[in-house]
Design a protein around this motif. Structure first.
Motif, short mmCIF file in Angstrom:
data_model
loop_
_atom_site.label_atom_id
_atom_site.label_comp_id
_atom_site.label_asym_id
_atom_site.label_seq_id
_atom_site.Cartn_x
_atom_site.Cartn_y
_atom_site.Cartn_z
N GLY A 140 14.57 2.28 -15.93
CA GLY A 140 14.25 3.03 -17.14
C GLY A 140 15.46 3.62 -17.82
N ARG A 141 16.59 2.89 -17.83
CA ARG A 141 17.82 3.41 -18.43
C ARG A 141 18.45 2.36 -19.35
NH1 ARG A 141 19.82 7.86 -15.73
NH2 ARG A 141 21.96 7.46 -16.44
N LEU A 142 19.10 2.85 -20.40
CA LEU A 142 19.89 1.99 -21.27
C LEU A 142 21.15 2.76 -21.65
CD1 LEU A 142 20.25 -0.57 -23.00
CD2 LEU A 142 19.07 0.63 -24.85
N CYS A 143 22.30 2.23 -21.26
CA CYS A 143 23.58 2.90 -21.54
C CYS A 143 24.31 2.19 -22.66
CB CYS A 143 24.44 2.92 -20.27
SG CYS A 143 23.70 3.84 -18.90
N THR A 144 24.85 2.97 -23.60
CA THR A 144 25.55 2.43 -24.76
C THR A 144 26.81 3.24 -25.00
OG1 THR A 144 23.42 1.84 -25.76
CG2 THR A 144 25.34 1.81 -27.20
N THR A 150 23.06 7.58 -23.07
CA THR A 150 22.06 7.01 -22.16
C THR A 150 20.66 7.41 -22.62
OG1 THR A 150 23.59 7.18 -20.29
CG2 THR A 150 21.26 6.86 -19.78
N VAL A 151 19.84 6.40 -22.86
CA VAL A 151 18.41 6.61 -23.08
C VAL A 151 17.73 6.36 -21.75
CG1 VAL A 151 16.35 5.82 -24.28
CG2 VAL A 151 18.54 5.93 -25.51
N HIS A 152 17.01 7.33 -21.24
CA HIS A 152 16.39 7.16 -19.94
C HIS A 152 15.02 7.80 -19.90
CE1 HIS A 152 17.63 11.34 -18.70
NE2 HIS A 152 18.51 11.09 -19.63
N VAL A 153 14.15 7.19 -19.10
CA VAL A 153 12.78 7.69 -18.91
C VAL A 153 12.80 8.68 -17.76
CG1 VAL A 153 10.44 7.06 -18.23
CG2 VAL A 153 11.73 5.59 -19.79
N THR A 154 12.34 9.89 -18.05
CA THR A 154 12.27 10.94 -17.04
C THR A 154 10.85 11.50 -17.02
OG1 THR A 154 14.57 11.54 -17.45
CG2 THR A 154 13.24 13.13 -16.24
N GLU A 203 7.41 11.94 -17.87
CA GLU A 203 6.52 11.48 -18.93
C GLU A 203 7.24 11.37 -20.27
OE1 GLU A 203 3.05 10.94 -18.58
OE2 GLU A 203 3.35 11.15 -16.43
N LYS A 204 8.57 11.49 -20.30
CA LYS A 204 9.29 11.52 -21.58
C LYS A 204 10.50 10.60 -21.54
CE LYS A 204 7.96 16.23 -22.89
NZ LYS A 204 8.44 17.58 -23.31
N ALA A 205 10.95 10.24 -22.74
CA ALA A 205 12.21 9.52 -22.90
C ALA A 205 13.23 10.51 -23.44
CB ALA A 205 12.03 8.35 -23.86
N ARG A 206 14.43 10.45 -22.94
CA ARG A 206 15.47 11.41 -23.34
C ARG A 206 16.76 10.68 -23.69
NH1 ARG A 206 13.59 16.42 -21.94
NH2 ARG A 206 12.00 16.51 -20.30
N LEU A 207 17.57 11.34 -24.53
CA LEU A 207 18.88 10.83 -24.90
C LEU A 207 19.93 11.83 -24.43
CD1 LEU A 207 20.86 8.96 -26.45
CD2 LEU A 207 20.30 10.28 -28.52
N THR A 208 20.89 11.38 -23.62
CA THR A 208 21.95 12.26 -23.14
C THR A 208 23.31 11.59 -23.37
OG1 THR A 208 21.80 11.32 -20.91
CG2 THR A 208 20.49 13.30 -21.37
N THR A 265 5.93 0.93 -17.63
CA THR A 265 4.74 0.96 -16.79
C THR A 265 5.07 1.47 -15.39
OG1 THR A 265 4.02 -1.00 -18.01
CG2 THR A 265 2.76 -0.40 -16.05
N GLY A 266 6.27 1.16 -14.93
CA GLY A 266 6.64 1.57 -13.58
C GLY A 266 6.64 3.07 -13.37
N THR A 267 6.93 3.85 -14.43
CA THR A 267 6.95 5.30 -14.25
C THR A 267 5.56 5.84 -13.93
OG1 THR A 267 7.80 7.35 -15.23
CG2 THR A 267 6.52 5.93 -16.67
#
Length: 810
Positions: free
Chosen positions: A377-381, A389-393, A395-400, A469-471
């Motif tokens: 559940g991560r995408l690093c750019t 990093t966009v990551h699923v934590t 029940e939410k998606a976050r940008l850090t 779905t995995g989360t």
């Protein structure tokens, strides 16, 4: 009346006499014809009866006078729309209209006090369209202001309004020399002016205005063959036509707000024009247009931004190849609340499934977008010197952001200033991931009403390794079997060899088939053991599963056969109930004090779409019948039907699959448990006695299954709290011993009574007092409310709220 009346030039006495000469005689003659025609059945138009044929032979001047007379009559009529055909027929042909006739007609309109402006503009619109540009000189400001008022009116009959807009727009275009027709992209919404401002050159290119006008002429979602042939001709003869189509639709996809009906009609035709382009970028744009059109603004109560466009685009999208159509439609299937659009989405998905050999449920499953995220559940750019990093934590998606592997607390100012476009794209990605997560949570929960099984490999890839779905799948109980008869239950666990299912003791369970666990298929011992395990391991499930309520068919429902009255005769707070129904995926209309608005039926598809549940409810005791606002509704029957091809066949309760029955009744119990007036802690203080008998009986009633599960959860949670020594559970209540008084909290309604005299205590918790106490699920707000109240009352000598202290002292 709008500002256009102040811009209207006056008539001289001589001009007025010329217009009104012969009006009295023409009025009398046409009335005689109408009187003769009135003997026919009401469904016949006056212009279709035999007596009307003679009117066609009247001299042009007499028909002109008769039209003017009927125009004046329409302003005074209580049914102006009924005279539309009369005025239109009289005005047909080459009549000697003058500028004075137009001004006189507009003066008549300005003097009227009416509701249906479109009907009253039939004749002035016809005259304006037939006059030469020189005769319209001096009238353009008034006509332009009238045109603006007409395009922004929402209480105008659609057909006469559209005709008047087209005719007045044509007159203004001839008078001003405008290339792009005024009635296209008009000022009735924010979209029209936006398009004109951004792409006036593209829209005015040779052949493009004609193409746009043709697109706006499409009356139905399915385009006739003749209309499609003309569309292809326009696209072939307009060099910039395809570019214009894409540009307008790109603007709408980004605009994403509610459209005027005229813009909606135009975009529907443009969607058909886009469908002629076979490339993948056209498919992607059509998908974005479909999603934007089907979306509903928060204040629009589920009504789409552009319903006509959405209905047509859904059908067009279903015919495209690739995964984009499937993913878009699957997402809409769980997010769209409008019945008309939702039914088209379901039909489109069934069509795709039939073509690709998938069930509807599998179509939805395979369409989940991973948004380019890794299985974790991560995408690093890389954004300049920073790593985003966009990551699923949870029940939410976050940008850090991070720099040199050191995480940052917020978005760096350098990113905001120098990489604005990249930041916007990342934030948009977070929104899209969040929308997919919301839809996917609802879809996965919906599987609890299905008897689905997966091969071990499919289950692992779709429900554990998928980043969205995995989360959810990794926190749910699953069953596995080798023969399809004996099933063992466990939780997913990942080791060096991949994903496995392990039991409560951590032992791997072997099996080649997997299904989602439901307590309705488990023994009581197994259910209680898994509940204890979920609490002991601090597992927060995405929705109630281990603690899920089970609803079995009762003898009463066996007796009533086709319906259940289990949750009938409750009084609900209607707006909250309606919103909750839609959130839970039920399709429903709105109650109101109009014809047909006094009762409603909410429906939901279950069991993979093979079954339909219906929840009936009615408007009740509206205190002000003159308003459309509905405060309360009463609950009624729950019914079931089985899909039979394109039809639905009523089914008895005993014939409904247990999982379908249980899940439907659970939702209805939720509607009652959350929105009943009995759950309102301030109800008793309102001084209203309309529903006092219901309120008093419900706040102490026997527990429904949802409250029984809540009681079991409390029995396991309370020993882990600091107030364990001050609380006791009975069959319906949580008893709390404070330092001032003793209290009794009803486990269904959350209502508090003070002992020993059963005085009612009203407390509205201002914040969550459960602290760090782990809750095994997050979809039962009443559980948190009861815990918060209990913690507060156990230390009642520390309460500082004066309203509560007064009640305690009393």
């Amino acid at each position: 009346m709008g500002d256009w009346t102040e811009l209207l030039p006056g008539l001289t006495d001589a001009d007025r006499r010329d217009v009104e000469t012969g009006l009295t005689e023409a009025d009398a003659r046409i009335r005689a014809v109408l009187h003769s025609a009135s003997t026919y059945h009401w469904r016949f138009s006056v212009t279709n009866v035999p007596e009307w044929t003679a009117v066609g032979s009247w001299p042009a001047e007499e028909r002109r006078s008769a039209a003017l007379a009927m125009h004046r009559e329409s302003v005074a009529s209580s049914d102006p729309g009924g005279l539309n055909d009369v005025v239109r027929s009289l005005a047909d042909g080459d009549l000697p209209w003058t500028r004075a006739d137009l001004v006189w007609c507009l003066e008549v309109v300005a003097r009227g006090d009416f509701y249906d402006l479109g009907a009253h503009l039939e004749l002035p619109a016809v005259i304006a369209a037939r006059l030469a540009p020189t005769e319209l000189a001096g009238l353009v400001p008034a006509l332009d202001a009238l045109f603006s008022e007409l395009t922004s009116g929402y209480f105008i009959a659609a057909e006469p309004r559209r005709r008047a807009v087209a005719l007045l727009g044509a007159a203004l275009d001839r008078a001003t020399g405008r290339r792009l027709p005024s009635w296209l992209f008009h000022r009735g919404d924010g979209f029209g002016p936006l398009v004109r401002a951004e792409m006036s050159g593209v829209l005015s290119a040779p052949g493009v205005p004609e193409l746009l006008a043709h697109c706006a002429s499409l009356e139905k979602p399915a385009a006739p063959v003749k209309w499609q042939r003309r569309l292809d001709e326009f696209l072939a003869t307009a060099p910039g036509g395809a570019e214009a189509v894409r540009s307008v639709l790109e603007t709408f996809a980004a605009y994403g707000r509610r459209l005027h009906d005229d813009s909606d009609r135009l975009l529907r035709g443009l969607a058909w024009a886009l469908s002629r382009q076979p490339d993948e970028s056209a498919t992607d744009l059509l998908a974005r247009v479909t999603a934007a059109a089907a979306a509903a603004p928060p204040q629009a109560s589920g009504f789409p931004n552009a319903q006509r466009t959405a209905v047509a685009a859904v059908q067009l999208l279903a015919g495209r190849s690739g995964e984009v159509p499937v993913r878009t439609l699957a997402r809409l299937a769980v997010t769209v609340k409008n019945k008309a659009v939702q039914s088209r989405v379901q039909t489109a998905l069934a069509r795709i499934g039939a073509l690709r050999g998938w069930s509807l449920s599998e179509v939805m499953e395979l369409a989940i977008d991973d948004h380019g995220l890794s299985p974790e559940g991560r995408l690093c750019t890389q954004v300049g010197p920073y790593e985003a990093t966009v990551h699923v934590t949870g029940e939410k998606a976050r940008l850090t952001f991070a720099r040199d592997a050191a995480p940052l607390k917020s978005v760096p100012s350098q990113v905001k200033q120098a990489y604005g476009d990249e930041l916007k794209q990342l934030r948009d990605l977070v929104k899209r991931v969040g929308a997919t997560m919301t839809a996917e949570r609802q879809r996965v929960e919906g599987l609890l009403s299905e008897e689905r099984t997966w091969s071990y490999a499919d289950w692992s890839s779709r429900y554990l390794e998928h980043p969205i779905t995995g989360t959810y799948g990794r926190r749910l109980l699953w069953e596995t079997s080798t023969d399809g008869h004996l099933w063992s239950t466990g939780l997913p666990r990942r080791d060096n060899d991949g994903w496995t299912i392990v039991d409560r003791d951590g032992r791997v369970i072997a099996g080649d088939r997997v299904r989602l666990w439901h307590p309705a298929r488990a023994t009581t011992h197994e259910v209680l053991a898994w509940r204890e395990h979920v609490l002991a391991t601090a597992l927060t499930q995405p929705f109630k599963q281990a603690f899920r309520e089970v609803y079995l068919v009762t003898p009463a429902e066996e007796g009533t056969h086709l319906y259940s009255n289990r949750f009938a005769a409750h009084i609900l707070r209607y707006r909250q109930a309606n919103a909750l129904m839609r959130t839970r995926g039920w399709q429903t209309g709105y109650l109101g004090t109009w014809d047909g608005g006094y009762d409603s039926e909410a429906t939901k598809l279950l069991g993979g779409g093979a079954w339909r549940a219906s929840f009936h409810h009615q408007l009740v005791d509206n205190p002000d019948p003159s308003t459309y606002d509905v405060e309360y509704c009463s609950t009624d029957q729950v019914r079931f039907a089985r899909r039979d091809g394109t039809d639905w066949r009523p089914a008895t309760a005993v014939d409904v699959p247990p999982l379908v029955f249980s899940e439907a009744m659970r939702d209805v119990d939720l509607f009652v448990g959350v929105t009943s007036i009995a759950t309102d802690p301030q109800w008793a203080d309102r001084g209203e006695d309309r529903f006092q008998a219901y309120w008093h009986s419900t706040v102490s009633a026997a527990l429904a299954p949802s409250a029984e599960v809540r009681r079991d959860a409390l029995a396991r949670l309370l020993p882990r709290t600091k107030i364990a020594e001050r609380v006791d559970l009975s069959d319906r209540y949580l008893h709390v011993r404070g330092n001032i008084r003793t209290y009794r909290i009803h486990l269904g309604s959350g209502t508090i009574m003070m002992e020993p005299n059963d005085a009612y205590l009203c407390i509205v918790p201002a914040r969550d007092r459960t602290g760090r106490l782990h809750l095994p699920f997050e979809d039962d707000p009443m559980l948190s409310t009861i815990l918060s109240k209990a913690i507060l009352l156990a230390a009642d000598d520390t309460i500082t709220d004066t309203t509560v202290l007064r009640q305690l002292a009393g």
